[in-house]
Design a protein around this motif. Structure first.
Motif, PDB file in Angstrom:
ATOM      1  N   ARG A   3      -1.532  12.937   9.504  1.00 46.24           N
ATOM      2  CA  ARG A   3      -1.082  11.548   9.701  1.00 46.24           C
ATOM      3  C   ARG A   3      -2.099  10.597   9.095  1.00 46.24           C
ATOM      4  NH1 ARG A   3      -1.392   7.715  14.905  1.00 46.24           N
ATOM      5  NH2 ARG A   3      -3.500   7.564  14.059  1.00 46.24           N
ATOM      6  N   ILE A   4      -1.602   9.652   8.333  1.00 53.40           N
ATOM      7  CA  ILE A   4      -2.528   8.680   7.738  1.00 53.40           C
ATOM      8  C   ILE A   4      -2.216   7.288   8.268  1.00 53.40           C
ATOM      9  CG2 ILE A   4      -1.056   8.358   5.663  1.00 53.40           C
ATOM     10  CD1 ILE A   4      -3.699   7.957   4.095  1.00 53.40           C
ATOM     11  N   ASN A   5      -3.286   6.539   8.587  1.00 55.10           N
ATOM     12  CA  ASN A   5      -3.117   5.125   8.916  1.00 55.10           C
ATOM     13  C   ASN A   5      -3.252   4.334   7.619  1.00 55.10           C
ATOM     14  OD1 ASN A   5      -3.128   2.503   9.827  1.00 55.10           O
ATOM     15  ND2 ASN A   5      -5.285   2.591  10.449  1.00 55.10           N
ATOM     16  N   ILE A   6      -2.113   4.016   7.036  1.00 52.32           N
ATOM     17  CA  ILE A   6      -2.097   3.312   5.748  1.00 52.32           C
ATOM     18  C   ILE A   6      -2.784   1.950   5.877  1.00 52.32           C
ATOM     19  CG2 ILE A   6      -0.544   2.282   4.013  1.00 52.32           C
ATOM     20  CD1 ILE A   6       1.482   4.500   4.752  1.00 52.32           C
ATOM     21  N   ALA A   7      -2.619   1.317   7.049  1.00 46.41           N
ATOM     22  CA  ALA A   7      -3.196  -0.027   7.260  1.00 46.41           C
ATOM     23  C   ALA A   7      -4.714   0.006   7.375  1.00 46.41           C
ATOM     24  CB  ALA A   7      -2.586  -0.669   8.502  1.00 46.41           C
ATOM     25  N   GLY A   8      -5.283   1.203   7.413  1.00 45.74           N
ATOM     26  CA  GLY A   8      -6.742   1.310   7.530  1.00 45.74           C
ATOM     27  C   GLY A   8      -7.434   1.478   6.182  1.00 45.74           C
TER      28      GLY A   8
ATOM     29  N   LYS B 131       0.834  -1.204   0.000  1.00 45.13           N
ATOM     30  CA  LYS B 131       0.000   0.000   0.000  1.00 45.13           C
ATOM     31  C   LYS B 131       0.870   1.256   0.000  1.00 45.13           C
ATOM     32  CE  LYS B 131      -3.819  -2.017   2.625  1.00 45.13           C
ATOM     33  NZ  LYS B 131      -4.609  -1.899   3.841  1.00 45.13           N
ATOM     34  N   ARG B 132       1.954   1.211   0.786  1.00 50.09           N
ATOM     35  CA  ARG B 132       2.879   2.346   0.846  1.00 50.09           C
ATOM     36  C   ARG B 132       3.492   2.592  -0.537  1.00 50.09           C
ATOM     37  NH1 ARG B 132       5.544   4.955   5.248  1.00 50.09           N
ATOM     38  NH2 ARG B 132       4.506   3.738   6.846  1.00 50.09           N
ATOM     39  N   GLU B 133       3.848   1.494  -1.209  1.00 55.59           N
ATOM     40  CA  GLU B 133       4.429   1.592  -2.549  1.00 55.59           C
ATOM     41  C   GLU B 133       3.425   2.237  -3.497  1.00 55.59           C
ATOM     42  OE1 GLU B 133       7.481   1.630  -4.305  1.00 55.59           O
ATOM     43  OE2 GLU B 133       7.763   1.059  -2.206  1.00 55.59           O
ATOM     44  N   LEU B 134       2.161   1.800  -3.427  1.00 47.94           N
ATOM     45  CA  LEU B 134       1.122   2.365  -4.298  1.00 47.94           C
ATOM     46  C   LEU B 134       0.960   3.863  -4.045  1.00 47.94           C
ATOM     47  CD1 LEU B 134      -1.718  -0.329  -4.252  1.00 47.94           C
ATOM     48  CD2 LEU B 134      -0.430   0.485  -6.240  1.00 47.94           C
TER      49      LEU B 134
ATOM     50  N   ARG C  50      -8.582   0.765  -2.736  1.00 48.40           N
ATOM     51  CA  ARG C  50      -8.999   2.171  -2.757  1.00 48.40           C
ATOM     52  C   ARG C  50      -7.822   3.156  -2.699  1.00 48.40           C
ATOM     53  NH1 ARG C  50     -14.291   3.542   0.518  1.00 48.40           N
ATOM     54  NH2 ARG C  50     -14.287   5.198  -1.054  1.00 48.40           N
ATOM     55  N   ILE C  51      -6.591   2.630  -2.736  1.00 49.54           N
ATOM     56  CA  ILE C  51      -5.439   3.541  -2.621  1.00 49.54           C
ATOM     57  C   ILE C  51      -5.358   4.476  -3.843  1.00 49.54           C
ATOM     58  CG2 ILE C  51      -2.909   3.684  -2.523  1.00 49.54           C
ATOM     59  CD1 ILE C  51      -3.610   2.593   0.056  1.00 49.54           C
ATOM     60  N   GLY C  52      -5.624   3.920  -5.044  1.00 48.76           N
ATOM     61  CA  GLY C  52      -5.573   4.736  -6.259  1.00 48.76           C
ATOM     62  C   GLY C  52      -6.569   5.889  -6.159  1.00 48.76           C
ATOM     63  N   GLU C  53      -7.784   5.557  -5.751  1.00 47.54           N
ATOM     64  CA  GLU C  53      -8.854   6.565  -5.598  1.00 47.54           C
ATOM     65  C   GLU C  53      -8.437   7.621  -4.561  1.00 47.54           C
ATOM     66  OE1 GLU C  53     -12.286   4.581  -4.004  1.00 47.54           O
ATOM     67  OE2 GLU C  53     -13.255   6.483  -3.451  1.00 47.54           O
TER      68      GLU C  53
END
Ligand code: PLP
Length: 388
Positions: A366-371, A318-321, A376-379
């Motif tokens: 601050r973002i919780n990437i794991a949430g 997700k971080r990579e995306l 939906r990361i692209g969006e």
């Protein structure tokens, strides 16, 4: 009749819990990057397979589960299995007490710190930005907080920690996060931890290691390497550990406060002091989560390690995306590990994201990437770019 209730200040809602409640109330289709909870792809808190197995085992043997008061220091199996996770096979002793989550562990260790360093003004260095609750928990434990800059030009630095230490001319505590730094995701590297632990030997200090994310950056033993470095440097070391994230049992409030000591006598003494502190605070911690962690560690450790591996890989993907889909100005803030990153967004941009795009983040970005579901990361990236 005069009421002393009127002397109380008007309480301010906790900003993180407030925005998380707003996100919850806004319905299932919002993007919620608020509280540090590991969500599955459907936006529900993940239950690890190893934890499911342990709960099933606990249920099968429920007639043996004790509903009586536990020992003040917690369940022995829980304490010994977590202590092993902290120090592996090193030739040290670990005094410990079960706690109500990592927060409770911190509260217990800060009180132990006060007992060790005296009754007056006990200084503690807290590198900031810090986990939002670090300063309040230190304050309520009656410590004199000295903030030190954790970042210099967006990069982690130990300079201000050491400068701050030089200005305090009495014994002090230093609160360090072990890995997957909350809120930045950016950790001290090997060279920095080696230099810091060497420099700290020149001071009269106690290191408090806040270990809330064991297994979220690398294998659990690798993630614990800072504890080993502190032991090697012969620093007085306390550890506060949480099962909330790495066993995904947030609501069961399970953690451990530990002190790394060198003898059986010292362990006995500190175990006793821990029990005195907890008795005067809220007595023993709840046991259900402890029982689950003990079963996971003693019977399903292989599965648990696989669960963590899968969780780590998904967080990294997700971080990579995010890196691939956000502009250059975001890259440095996404360079870290774990659940969090501090996106370079102004409070206005964060508010716009909420109102116009239904993306919920705390005001500091601050973002919780794991949430966020991977799909939906692209969006999310499109929405962030629109808000700039
Ligand atoms: C750095 C850090 N320490 C401690 C905690 C507290 O953990 P717990 O929820 O187990 O109290 C958290 C939780 O977010 C954290 O990020």
């Amino acid at each position: 009749m005069y009421s002393f209730f009127s002397t109380l200040p008007t309480p301010k809602p906790d900003p993180l819990f407030a925005i998380a409640a707003e996100a919850q109330a806004a319905g299932p289709n919002v993007i919620n990057g608020t509280l540090g909870i590991y969500m599955d792809e459907d936006g529900k808190p993940l239950v690890l397979p190893s934890v499911k197995f342990a709960i099933a085992e606990l249920q099968r043997n429920l007639q043996h589960f004790s509903y009586s008061y536990p020992p003040l220091n917690g369940l022995p199996d829980f304490r010994s299995s977590v202590s092993s996770l902290l120090v592996g096979t090193r030739n040290v002793h670990v005094a410990s007490i079960a706690s109500t989550g990592g927060t409770g562990a911190l509260a217990l260790n800060l009180r132990l710190l006060r007992m060790m360093l005296g009754d007056g003004d006990v200084p503690i260095i807290v590198p900031t930005p810090a986990w939002a609750n670090h300063l309040p928990v230190c304050k309520w434990a009656g410590l004199a907080v000295h903030e030190a800059q954790y970042l210099e030009n967006g990069k982690v630095s130990i300079s201000d920690i050491l400068e701050t230490a030089k200005k305090i001319n009495k014994p002090f505590g230093l609160l360090l996060q072990v890995g997957c730094h909350n809120p930045t995701g950016l950790d001290l590297d090997q060279k920095q931890t080696a230099e810091l632990t060497a420099e700290l030997q020149k001071f009269s200090c106690v290191v408090l290691l806040d270990f809330a994310y064991q297994g979220f950056k690398d294998e659990p033993e690798t993630d614990a390497s800072l504890i080993g470095q502190c032991i090697d440097a012969r620093l007085t070391t306390l550890v506060t550990w949480s099962a909330s994230k790495n066993h995904s049992i947030y609501g069961l409030r399970t953690g451990l406060a530990a002190a790394i000591v060198s003898s059986v006598e010292e362990k006995k003494n500190i175990d006793g002091n821990y029990s005195t502190i907890t008795r005067g605070l809220h007595s023993a911690a709840p046991t259900f989560g402890q029982a689950i962690v003990a079963i996971v560690q003693n019977k399903f450790s292989k599965q648990w390690r696989e669960d963590l591996r899968a969780a780590r890989l998904l967080m990294q993907r997700k971080r990579e995306l995010l890196k691939q889909n956000l502009p250059d100005s975001f890259q440095r803030s996404l360079a870290g590990y774990g659940m969090f990153a501090m996106l370079p967004l102004s409070p206005d941009q964060v508010l716009r994201l909420k109102v116009e795009e239904k993306v919920f983040l705390p005001l500091d970005g601050r973002i919780n990437i794991a949430g966020i579901p991977e799909k939906r990361i692209g969006e999310l990236c499109v929405k962030i770019i629109k808000s700039l």
